[in-house]
Design an enzyme around this catalytic site. Structure first.
Site: not given
Ligand code: PEP
Ligand code: MG
Length: 580
Positions: A192, A433, A457, A504
């Protein structure tokens, strides 16, 4: 000689200044008996502390509403409810009268008892009150002891703040004039605190582990939240390079701002779609200003910072803030991804031996069906108002996507029966992921309207490296050939089976990787706003042919170091001004 420590970049920028160590509130609970004649005075102390605490919360709310947004300020509304809750006031008063113990002692006992005894209760409203009560009781006890909170909001000199950890309210209350940057020992990129830092545009590093043990009040430090390090006691060479880096950034910003209204298109006219990653609805403006043509990742878990997930109506309201704003551009809402590094109050009782391999993301949703249904209903209802895509995080098996989609279809039928409108053709896709879904991507393509690669991930699961562990962070490298081979494979499968593909993870938002990703075949990148201009500049200065040549060359290299060097040499030659 100067010392260096590493940190995770939460919010980019580079600053030099004197260190200020924020000690936070340390609470000692006094315990003593009182006599009959002291009771009224004890109750009076409690009432005064209550009033003071209420005023503090209202001041925090006002300051946040002025500096950030009303949405963020609303986070603290529940704290006020707790303070006005007779459940607490009456019990404290009664217990002090009956047991003749001092009020801090009583308050602390009631707080612990409530938190322990009632945390498993089903009633969501009551659970929320208990979580808020824990925060508020600390503040109350502090006020009872008339301690002056060490408050960064009152920092009266320019400084770089070091803290073991910062709460969202500490961060939101920071005086932007005086806090040049901050560094915390704890926290991940997606904490956060990191989100608040980005929203406030304060350069920040989190997860530095040793920050507060090494740095002393008043030390001269450079926080380099471009390369992810803190330099303590910089020498002349460090300071010269800091001044140069600052100047380069300034020139770069002037240069890049000129790109604002130009499209994301390569020299050979290939259009690249850029979407934004956001955690909170207020970030919608900044990603749009930087050119995002929609949202590729709306991390829904951050909507409500200190509470359990809100009800359907409130979720709908939050989703619509983004969906209506971007309409007709797409908004990809990802269902809850708790677990891993994102441990929330309502999952506290959920201790995992290996959090990243445990009951996280879609696994958590499928085990907490009521919560999942509420979220899906809200997302489907939001889909009526714009161009919404529904995305599931951390899918690792075919069965999971089938189960999740069946739940969505059942909810669609409920909504039809209830005559509540929604987009029946809402695209449903998954985050890529976990290596298992890359390997089975051809099979999963049958069930998915789109794929979005989450490299944060994917890298950790492919290399078996905890993404937030400082000790093994050098092993966490998206340029490991195994990761690049998986990326190439997923592009090939997506093309072969005509599944729209985007990426992403943080990799998509770092200029260093842009040419490589284009060369591997990605045409849709989703990222935070921090480096969108730089990435646009790169996209507009390259041809797909040269990106492909680079990617093909890199796929023949075996060592991560050689891959890294090859990329950097290409970028240094093409973009000497960019500090990549
Ligand atoms: C990722 O794992 O690349 C992702 C975008 O999700 P987060 O970072 O929220 O785990
Ligand atoms: Mg992720």
């Amino acid at each position: 000689m100067s010392k260096k420590i590493k940190g995770i970049i939460a919010s980019p920028g580079i600053r030099m200044g004197k260190a200020y160590i924020h000690k936070g509130i340390s609470i000692i609970i006094p315990q003593y008996m009182i006599n009959e004649s002291q009771i009224e005075n004890e109750i009076k102390r409690f009432v005064e502390a209550l009033e003071k605490t209420k005023k503090e919360i209202v001041a925090i709310q006002e300051q946040i509403a002025d500096n950030l947004s009303k949405d963020m300020a609303d986070i603290f509304r529940s704290h006020l409810f707790v303070l006005e809750d007779p459940l607490i006031d009456n019990r404290v008063e009664e217990t002090v009268r009956k047991e003749k113990r001092n009020v801090e002692w009583v308050l602390n006992d009631i707080s612990l008892e409530l938190i322990r005894g009632l945390s498993s209760i089903e009633d969501e409203y009551l659970r929320e009150r208990i979580i808020d009560f824990s925060d508020i009781s600390k503040r109350l006890i502090n006020n009872l002891q008339k301690n002056d909170e060490s408050n960064i909001a009152n920092l009266d000199m320019e400084a770089i703040v070091f803290a073991s950890d910062l709460t969202p309210s500490d961060t939101a209350m920071m005086n932007r004039e005086n806090v040049l940057a901050f560094v915390t020992d704890k926290g991940g990129r997606t904490s956060h605190t990191a989100i608040m830092a980005r929203a406030l545009e304060i350069p920040a590093l989190v997860g530095s582990i040793y920050g507060t043990s090494i740095v002393r009040d008043g030390d001269l430090v450079i926080v380099d939240a471009i390369h992810g390090e803190v330099i303590i006691g910089p020498d002349k060479e460090d300071i010269d390079s800091y001044v140069k880096c600052q100047e380069n950034l300034r020139l770069l910003e002037i240069d890049l701002a000129k790109l604002t209204h130009l499209p994301f298109v390569t020299l050979d006219d290939v259009e690249i779609t850029i979407h934004g990653n956001i955690e909170l609805p207020i970030e919608r403006d900044i990603v749009k200003e930087h050119g995002a043509q929609g949202i590729g990742l709306f991390r829904s878990e951050f909507l409500f910072l200190d509470k359990s997930l809100p009800d359907e109506e409130n979720q709908l309201k939050e989703y619509r803030k983004v969906v209506d704003y971007f309409n007709p551009d797409p908004v990809t809402i990802r269902t809850l991804d708790v677990g891993g590094d994102k441990i929330f109050s309502y999952t506290d009782d959920y201790k995992e031996r290996n959090p990243f391999l445990g009951c996280r993301a879609i696994r958590f949703s499928l085990q907490n069906i009521d919560l999942f249904i509420t979220q899906i209903r809200a997302i489907l209802r939001a889909s009526y108002f714009g161009n919404v895509k529904l995305m599931f995080p951390m899918i690792s098996t075919v069965e999971e996507i089938i189960r999740a989609k069946n739940i969505v279809y059942d909810i669609m039928n409920d909504l039809r029966r209830e005559r509540i409108p929604f987009d029946a053709n809402i695209p449903i896709g998954i985050m890529i992921e976990v290596p298992s879904v890359v390997i089975n991507a051809d099979i999963l393509s049958e069930y998915c309207d789109f794929f979005s690669v989450g490299t944060n991930d994917l890298v950790q699961y492919t290399l078996a490296v905890d993404r937030i562990s400082e000790k093994i962070s050098s092993l966490y490298n998206p340029l490991n050939l195994s990761v690049l081979r998986l990326l190439k494979y997923i592009v090939d499968i997506a093309n072969q089976y005509s599944v729209p593909l985007s990426i992403c993870g943080e990799m998509a938002g770092e200029p260093k990787y842009t040419m490589l990703l284009l060369g591997l075949g990605f045409r849709n990148l989703s990222m935070g706003s921090s480096f969108m201009y730089q990435i646009k500049r790169i996209i507009r200065s390259v041809t797909i042919d040269e990106c492909e040549a680079l990617a093909n060359e890199i796929l023949c290299l075996t060592k991560t170091d050689d891959i890294e060097k090859r990329i950097l040499s290409e970028l240094k030659t093409k973009f000497p001004m960019m500090d990549i």
